[in-house]
Design a protein around this motif. Structure first.
Motif, PDB file in Angstrom:
ATOM      1  N   HIS A   7       0.876  -1.181   0.000  1.00 57.95           N
ATOM      2  CA  HIS A   7       0.000   0.000   0.000  1.00 57.95           C
ATOM      3  C   HIS A   7       0.911   1.229   0.000  1.00 57.95           C
ATOM      4  CE1 HIS A   7      -3.921   1.985   1.644  1.00 57.95           C
ATOM      5  NE2 HIS A   7      -3.174   2.899   1.059  1.00 57.95           N
ATOM      6  N   HIS A   9       1.416   5.121  -2.292  1.00 56.20           N
ATOM      7  CA  HIS A   9       0.913   5.995  -3.365  1.00 56.20           C
ATOM      8  C   HIS A   9       2.089   6.650  -4.086  1.00 56.20           C
ATOM      9  CE1 HIS A   9      -3.089   5.223  -1.910  1.00 56.20           C
ATOM     10  NE2 HIS A   9      -2.666   5.462  -0.685  1.00 56.20           N
ATOM     11  N   PHE A  34      -6.664   6.453  -4.789  1.00 54.25           N
ATOM     12  CA  PHE A  34      -7.146   7.122  -3.577  1.00 54.25           C
ATOM     13  C   PHE A  34      -7.487   8.580  -3.814  1.00 54.25           C
ATOM     14  CE2 PHE A  34      -3.206   9.176  -3.328  1.00 54.25           C
ATOM     15  CZ  PHE A  34      -2.824   9.627  -2.074  1.00 54.25           C
ATOM     16  N   GLU A 106      -8.752   1.744  -2.808  1.00 52.43           N
ATOM     17  CA  GLU A 106      -9.203   1.490  -1.483  1.00 52.43           C
ATOM     18  C   GLU A 106     -10.586   2.090  -1.318  1.00 52.43           C
ATOM     19  OE1 GLU A 106      -6.738   3.725   1.534  1.00 52.43           O
ATOM     20  OE2 GLU A 106      -5.550   4.218  -0.225  1.00 52.43           O
ATOM     21  N   HIS A 168      -5.018  -0.279   7.750  1.00 48.16           N
ATOM     22  CA  HIS A 168      -4.767   0.772   8.753  1.00 48.16           C
ATOM     23  C   HIS A 168      -5.255   0.344  10.144  1.00 48.16           C
ATOM     24  CE1 HIS A 168      -4.267   2.915   5.013  1.00 48.16           C
ATOM     25  NE2 HIS A 168      -5.532   3.141   4.822  1.00 48.16           N
TER      26      HIS A 168
HETATM   27 ZN    ZN Z   1      -3.922   4.761   0.944  1.00 44.62          ZN
END
Ligand code: ZN
Length: 293
Positions: A7, A9, A34, A106, A168
């Motif tokens: 995960h 970006h 995202f 996500e 998370h």
């Molecule tokens: Zn993210």
């Protein structure tokens, strides 16, 4: 040790980050679609962003010897723009069919609104139609309730829990996720929330089954080397290398392999990269000095 950051970006990161990640042993990344920090005002912005995830960004990663995969979805925050969300949901099937797209995500809850829940549910259905697993973002505010609601929604739709990665997590939500059959992602942050030591403590307490670690590095204060840094702390804390390898390689591989598209064969063999290579007439070189690396 072979490392996947499942995960991150990369669109928001620099080539220095790619260099450092490759040097630290990261051989593959998953970049979830995202929120870009500012709301998009038209569907065309999503089209260009999604195209860049399967196009330019994958190429850019390859120029540093890193295998790049992505997930496609409408993020929770922008699900609240009901006009735009309809257009993005209609667009998604085109991208979910593409190679290199290894999950829907996500998706999930931000403010835990009805609009968010509706988009979340519809994207779980898209995942079912496209035979893809799902990456679920849990909210920063009222995370526990968001986690419970996310798992409840997955169950109410009869979507297979083993094809869902709830991300998370923290000390409060991990036991809730482990009580389900979903996978549990953990984001290691620089200053706040989960850090390397807290993560090592969770592994000592709960073991490695369905446990995944990522950096979720983006345009905010974040660190794309958090997975290797967590490995270092786990070793310091006496966690065995075979356990660590499960967390940073086997588990993310097993989860995303459910897409049938997560091919990391020979990912740890560093390719010779010719940085003069071009993608739609652009290379990562800014001008001359093309050389093989
Ligand atoms: Zn993210």
């Amino acid at each position: 040790m072979k490392i996947i950051d499942p995960h991150v970006h990369m669109t928001s990161r620099t080539t220095d980050d790619y260099e450092a990640m490759a040097a630290a042993g990261i051989v593959a990344v998953v970049e979830p679609a995202f929120w870009l920090g500012q709301p998009r005002t038209q569907v065309g912005s999503f089209i260009d962003y999604f195209n860049s995830l399967v196009g330019w960004e994958r190429f850019r990663a390859s120029q540093f010897g890193i295998r790049h995969f992505c997930t496609m979805g409408l993020n929770p925050k922008e699900s609240n723009n009901t006009r735009l969300s309809e257009e993005v949901l209609a667009l998604l099937p085109r991208y979910l069919a593409k190679d290199g797209v290894v999950a829907v995500g996500e998706i999930g809850f931000d403010d835990q609104t009805d609009a968010e829940e509706a988009c979340f549910a519809r994207q779980i259905e898209l995942a079912r139609e496209h035979n893809l697993p799902v990456l679920v973002h849990t909210p920063h505010r009222d995370k526990k309730q968001g986690t419970i609601r996310s798992i409840a929604l997955v169950r109410s739709l009869n979507f297979p829990e083993e094809r869902v990665l709830i991300d998370h997590n923290n000390e409060e939500t991990l036991p809730i996720v482990l009580d389900s059959r979903c996978w549990a992602g953990h984001t290691i942050y620089p200053n706040t929330k989960m850090d390397e030591h807290r993560m090592a403590a969770l592994v000592k307490k709960y073991g490695h089954d369905r446990i995944i670690v990522n950096s979720a590095a983006d345009w905010g204060i974040s660190d794309p080397l958090k997975v290797p840094k967590t490995i270092a702390v786990m070793r310091e804390q006496g966690i065995a290398d075979d356990v660590i390898q499960k967390i940073v390689w086997d588990n993310p591989l097993a989860f995303f392999a459910q897409s049938g598209r997560f091919d990391v064969t020979d990912a740890d063999v560093r390719p010779t990269v010719d940085r003069s290579q071009k993608f739609e007439s652009n290379s990562v070189l800014r001008g001359e000095r093309a050389q093989a690396r």
